[in-house]
Design a protein around this motif. Structure first.
Motif, PDB file in Angstrom:
ATOM      1  N   MET A   1     -17.334 -46.544 -37.794  1.00 40.01           N
ATOM      2  CA  MET A   1     -16.562 -46.296 -39.006  1.00 40.01           C
ATOM      3  C   MET A   1     -17.489 -46.304 -40.223  1.00 40.01           C
ATOM      4  O   MET A   1     -18.352 -47.175 -40.340  1.00 40.01           O
ATOM      5  N   LYS A   2     -17.314 -45.335 -41.119  1.00 45.41           N
ATOM      6  CA  LYS A   2     -18.088 -45.337 -42.362  1.00 45.41           C
ATOM      7  C   LYS A   2     -17.349 -46.184 -43.393  1.00 45.41           C
ATOM      8  O   LYS A   2     -16.173 -45.942 -43.694  1.00 45.41           O
ATOM      9  N   VAL A   3     -18.043 -47.200 -43.946  1.00 46.10           N
ATOM     10  CA  VAL A   3     -17.422 -48.176 -44.843  1.00 46.10           C
ATOM     11  C   VAL A   3     -18.208 -48.263 -46.142  1.00 46.10           C
ATOM     12  O   VAL A   3     -19.409 -48.554 -46.130  1.00 46.10           O
ATOM     13  N   LEU A   4     -17.538 -47.987 -47.251  1.00 46.49           N
ATOM     14  CA  LEU A   4     -18.141 -48.153 -48.565  1.00 46.49           C
ATOM     15  C   LEU A   4     -18.006 -49.611 -48.983  1.00 46.49           C
ATOM     16  O   LEU A   4     -16.896 -50.150 -49.040  1.00 46.49           O
ATOM     17  N   VAL A   5     -19.132 -50.269 -49.270  1.00 46.99           N
ATOM     18  CA  VAL A   5     -19.136 -51.662 -49.704  1.00 46.99           C
ATOM     19  C   VAL A   5     -19.622 -51.725 -51.144  1.00 46.99           C
ATOM     20  O   VAL A   5     -20.788 -51.434 -51.420  1.00 46.99           O
ATOM     21  N   THR A   6     -18.728 -52.067 -52.067  1.00 48.92           N
ATOM     22  CA  THR A   6     -19.155 -52.262 -53.448  1.00 48.92           C
ATOM     23  C   THR A   6     -19.740 -53.663 -53.576  1.00 48.92           C
ATOM     24  O   THR A   6     -19.272 -54.615 -52.940  1.00 48.92           O
ATOM     25  N   GLY A   7     -20.795 -53.769 -54.389  1.00 42.86           N
ATOM     26  CA  GLY A   7     -21.504 -55.042 -54.443  1.00 42.86           C
ATOM     27  C   GLY A   7     -22.242 -55.326 -53.150  1.00 42.86           C
ATOM     28  O   GLY A   7     -22.550 -56.478 -52.825  1.00 42.86           O
ATOM     29  N   GLY A   8     -22.569 -54.270 -52.413  1.00 45.83           N
ATOM     30  CA  GLY A   8     -23.150 -54.424 -51.084  1.00 45.83           C
ATOM     31  C   GLY A   8     -24.579 -54.928 -51.055  1.00 45.83           C
ATOM     32  O   GLY A   8     -25.087 -55.257 -49.983  1.00 45.83           O
ATOM     33  N   ALA A   9     -25.246 -54.983 -52.210  1.00 43.96           N
ATOM     34  CA  ALA A   9     -26.582 -55.580 -52.273  1.00 43.96           C
ATOM     35  C   ALA A   9     -26.530 -56.993 -52.840  1.00 43.96           C
ATOM     36  O   ALA A   9     -27.565 -57.598 -53.092  1.00 43.96           O
ATOM     37  N   GLY A  10     -25.320 -57.500 -53.044  1.00 45.04           N
ATOM     38  CA  GLY A  10     -25.145 -58.826 -53.622  1.00 45.04           C
ATOM     39  C   GLY A  10     -24.979 -59.903 -52.573  1.00 45.04           C
ATOM     40  O   GLY A  10     -25.159 -59.679 -51.366  1.00 45.04           O
ATOM     41  N   PHE A  11     -24.605 -61.082 -53.032  1.00 42.22           N
ATOM     42  CA  PHE A  11     -24.517 -62.267 -52.180  1.00 42.22           C
ATOM     43  C   PHE A  11     -23.584 -62.052 -50.987  1.00 42.22           C
ATOM     44  O   PHE A  11     -24.014 -62.037 -49.828  1.00 42.22           O
ATOM     45  N   ILE A  12     -22.313 -61.859 -51.236  1.00 46.24           N
ATOM     46  CA  ILE A  12     -21.364 -61.699 -50.140  1.00 46.24           C
ATOM     47  C   ILE A  12     -21.469 -60.311 -49.530  1.00 46.24           C
ATOM     48  O   ILE A  12     -21.477 -60.148 -48.307  1.00 46.24           O
ATOM     49  N   GLY A  13     -21.561 -59.297 -50.386  1.00 47.20           N
ATOM     50  CA  GLY A  13     -21.573 -57.925 -49.909  1.00 47.20           C
ATOM     51  C   GLY A  13     -22.699 -57.624 -48.937  1.00 47.20           C
ATOM     52  O   GLY A  13     -22.503 -56.901 -47.952  1.00 47.20           O
ATOM     53  N   SER A  14     -23.876 -58.179 -49.182  1.00 45.89           N
ATOM     54  CA  SER A  14     -25.013 -57.884 -48.301  1.00 45.89           C
ATOM     55  C   SER A  14     -24.811 -58.491 -46.917  1.00 45.89           C
ATOM     56  O   SER A  14     -25.255 -57.922 -45.909  1.00 45.89           O
ATOM     57  N   HIS A  15     -24.141 -59.628 -46.838  1.00 49.69           N
ATOM     58  CA  HIS A  15     -23.834 -60.210 -45.530  1.00 49.69           C
ATOM     59  C   HIS A  15     -22.795 -59.366 -44.798  1.00 49.69           C
ATOM     60  O   HIS A  15     -22.857 -59.236 -43.565  1.00 49.69           O
ATOM     61  N   ILE A  16     -21.855 -58.797 -45.542  1.00 49.84           N
ATOM     62  CA  ILE A  16     -20.886 -57.890 -44.922  1.00 49.84           C
ATOM     63  C   ILE A  16     -21.597 -56.650 -44.381  1.00 49.84           C
ATOM     64  O   ILE A  16     -21.320 -56.195 -43.268  1.00 49.84           O
ATOM     65  N   VAL A  17     -22.533 -56.109 -45.159  1.00 46.07           N
ATOM     66  CA  VAL A  17     -23.295 -54.941 -44.721  1.00 46.07           C
ATOM     67  C   VAL A  17     -24.089 -55.267 -43.456  1.00 46.07           C
ATOM     68  O   VAL A  17     -24.123 -54.476 -42.503  1.00 46.07           O
ATOM     69  N   ASP A  18     -24.725 -56.433 -43.430  1.00 46.54           N
ATOM     70  CA  ASP A  18     -25.473 -56.839 -42.234  1.00 46.54           C
ATOM     71  C   ASP A  18     -24.572 -56.848 -41.011  1.00 46.54           C
ATOM     72  O   ASP A  18     -24.959 -56.356 -39.935  1.00 46.54           O
ATOM     73  N   LEU A  19     -23.374 -57.405 -41.155  1.00 44.49           N
ATOM     74  CA  LEU A  19     -22.472 -57.511 -40.020  1.00 44.49           C
ATOM     75  C   LEU A  19     -21.918 -56.144 -39.619  1.00 44.49           C
ATOM     76  O   LEU A  19     -21.735 -55.863 -38.431  1.00 44.49           O
ATOM     77  N   LEU A  20     -21.654 -55.292 -40.594  1.00 44.74           N
ATOM     78  CA  LEU A  20     -21.226 -53.926 -40.287  1.00 44.74           C
ATOM     79  C   LEU A  20     -22.264 -53.225 -39.413  1.00 44.74           C
ATOM     80  O   LEU A  20     -21.927 -52.557 -38.424  1.00 44.74           O
ATOM     81  N   LEU A  21     -23.527 -53.353 -39.785  1.00 49.36           N
ATOM     82  CA  LEU A  21     -24.597 -52.738 -39.006  1.00 49.36           C
ATOM     83  C   LEU A  21     -24.647 -53.313 -37.595  1.00 49.36           C
ATOM     84  O   LEU A  21     -24.800 -52.573 -36.608  1.00 49.36           O
ATOM     85  N   GLN A  22     -24.499 -54.639 -37.480  1.00 49.29           N
ATOM     86  CA  GLN A  22     -24.537 -55.280 -36.166  1.00 49.29           C
ATOM     87  C   GLN A  22     -23.424 -54.764 -35.261  1.00 49.29           C
ATOM     88  O   GLN A  22     -23.596 -54.665 -34.044  1.00 49.29           O
ATOM     89  N   LYS A  23     -22.275 -54.441 -35.875  1.00 50.29           N
ATOM     90  CA  LYS A  23     -21.108 -54.007 -35.097  1.00 50.29           C
ATOM     91  C   LYS A  23     -21.053 -52.489 -34.921  1.00 50.29           C
ATOM     92  O   LYS A  23     -20.066 -51.966 -34.400  1.00 50.29           O
ATOM     93  N   GLY A  24     -22.092 -51.785 -35.357  1.00 55.22           N
ATOM     94  CA  GLY A  24     -22.166 -50.355 -35.116  1.00 55.22           C
ATOM     95  C   GLY A  24     -21.467 -49.487 -36.153  1.00 55.22           C
ATOM     96  O   GLY A  24     -21.304 -48.285 -35.927  1.00 55.22           O
ATOM     97  N   HIS A  25     -21.069 -50.051 -37.283  1.00 54.66           N
ATOM     98  CA  HIS A  25     -20.452 -49.269 -38.354  1.00 54.66           C
ATOM     99  C   HIS A  25     -21.533 -48.634 -39.233  1.00 54.66           C
ATOM    100  O   HIS A  25     -22.720 -48.960 -39.115  1.00 54.66           O
ATOM    101  N   ARG A  26     -21.111 -47.755 -40.141  1.00 57.87           N
ATOM    102  CA  ARG A  26     -22.042 -47.055 -41.026  1.00 57.87           C
ATOM    103  C   ARG A  26     -21.731 -47.418 -42.482  1.00 57.87           C
ATOM    104  O   ARG A  26     -20.891 -46.781 -43.113  1.00 57.87           O
ATOM    105  N   PRO A  27     -22.410 -48.433 -43.020  1.00 57.54           N
ATOM    106  CA  PRO A  27     -22.136 -48.837 -44.391  1.00 57.54           C
ATOM    107  C   PRO A  27     -22.765 -47.904 -45.416  1.00 57.54           C
ATOM    108  O   PRO A  27     -23.828 -47.316 -45.192  1.00 57.54           O
ATOM    109  N   VAL A  28     -22.061 -47.760 -46.533  1.00 66.08           N
ATOM    110  CA  VAL A  28     -22.560 -47.091 -47.734  1.00 66.08           C
ATOM    111  C   VAL A  28     -22.432 -48.111 -48.856  1.00 66.08           C
ATOM    112  O   VAL A  28     -21.397 -48.778 -48.970  1.00 66.08           O
ATOM    113  N   VAL A  29     -23.457 -48.251 -49.677  1.00 69.39           N
ATOM    114  CA  VAL A  29     -23.469 -49.333 -50.667  1.00 69.39           C
ATOM    115  C   VAL A  29     -23.481 -48.791 -52.090  1.00 69.39           C
ATOM    116  O   VAL A  29     -24.249 -47.882 -52.425  1.00 69.39           O
TER     117      VAL A  29
END
Length: 305
Positions: A1-29
């Protein structure tokens, strides 16, 4: 799934992006890097440096066509919201509306929103559940609560699927030592600098502290669950500042110098969440206890000063 994460380079957002990648999703930040760091983004992730309130945010939706949005970007400092409520509202309210418009125009399937315990104000009872009255005490609390109504309305008008999270006090690796609920980061920063800790009041004030990786897991669970729900995300455990200091002393194996100052006007004395709804609906529960989370955070910053 392609997921847009706002604040994706920040404290919480970057951890969400890391987990998205681990689970095979496609993050956009999307991140303006006001508190985030581009170096937190691992791999070849599409990255747009901009504010969520910028009109050009719609171009990100047009180009990337995300299937879901996880909205973490925010102005998160209560003092700043008091000093400049217009900027606070533009970021937290107008920014959210621009994202909702992008979802409407480009058929986004799910919108996940990071709200805050600040929407509740002074607790009328404990633990705080989702039926607790909302009565924010600052422009920040108002600007986190108002988008909740917009999100529900977009759900009713346009069929946008959504989940709203109200976070307790989040802590962990990559948190900057300032902002709403950042007491643990502030304490660790001062400890590593060899400075004493300052507690305003008697230290018996309590909060619900949740480790950032548990927050990330809740967001990923909401990609598939929690339709139309508003949920508290915390631990359901009440911890005083004095107890927090004792845990840190146990981890470090030494006494910590604490200075007590006058109680600050407007500070909430006690607050912690009921998280039964999130447990039931998301099949989620926090995994990281406070001592373990503090140990991980201290060890990380001890190695990476």
């Amino acid at each position: 799934m392609k997921v847009l994460v706002t604040g994706g380079a920040g404290f919480i957002g970057s951890h969400i992006v890391d987990l998205l990648l681990q689970k095979g999703h496609r993050p956009v930040v999307v991140d303006n890097l006001s508190t985030g760091e581009e170096e937190y983004l691992q791999g070849d992730i599409p990255f747009y440096r901009m504010n969520v309130q910028d009109e050009e945010i719609i171009r990100v939706f047009e180009k990337e066509r995300p299937e879901a949005v996880i909205h973490q970007a925010a102005q998160s400092q209560v003092p700043c919201s008091i000093e400049d409520p217009i900027w606070d509202a533009k970021t937290n309210i107008l920014g959210t509306i621009r994202l909702l418009e992008g979802c409407r125009k480009y058929g986004v399937g799910k919108f996940i929103y990071a709200s805050s315990a600040a929407v509740y104000g002074n607790p009328q009872y404990l633990p705080i559940d989702e039926q607790h009255p909302v009565s924010p005490l600052s422009p920040y609390g108002i600007s986190k609560l108002t988008p909740e109504s917009y999100i529900r309305t977009y759900g009713e008008l346009y069929g946008l699927s959504y989940t709203i999270f109200r976070y307790a006090n989040v802590y962990g690796i990559r948190q900057v030592p300032h902002g709403e609920g950042a007491v643990i980061s502030i304490f660790i920063d001062r400890l590593l600098r060899g400075e004493s800790l300052t507690i305003f009041g008697d230290g018996e004030q309590t909060r619900d502290y949740i480790y950032v990786e548990d927050i990330a897991r809740a967001n990923l669970a909401a990609l598939e669950k929690g339709e139309g729900q508003t949920m508290n995300i915390g631990t359901g455990v009440s911890t005083s500042l004095n107890d927090l200091v004792k845990i840190l002393e146990g981890i470090r194996g030494e006494k910590i110098d604490v200075e007590y100052g006058p109680e600050r006007a407007g500070d909430i004395k006690h607050s912690y969440f009921c998280i039964d709804r999130a447990k039931e609906i998301l099949n989620w529960a926090p995994r990281t206890g406070l001592e373990e989370g503090l140990r991980r955070t201290l060890e990380h910053y001890g190695r990476n000063r």
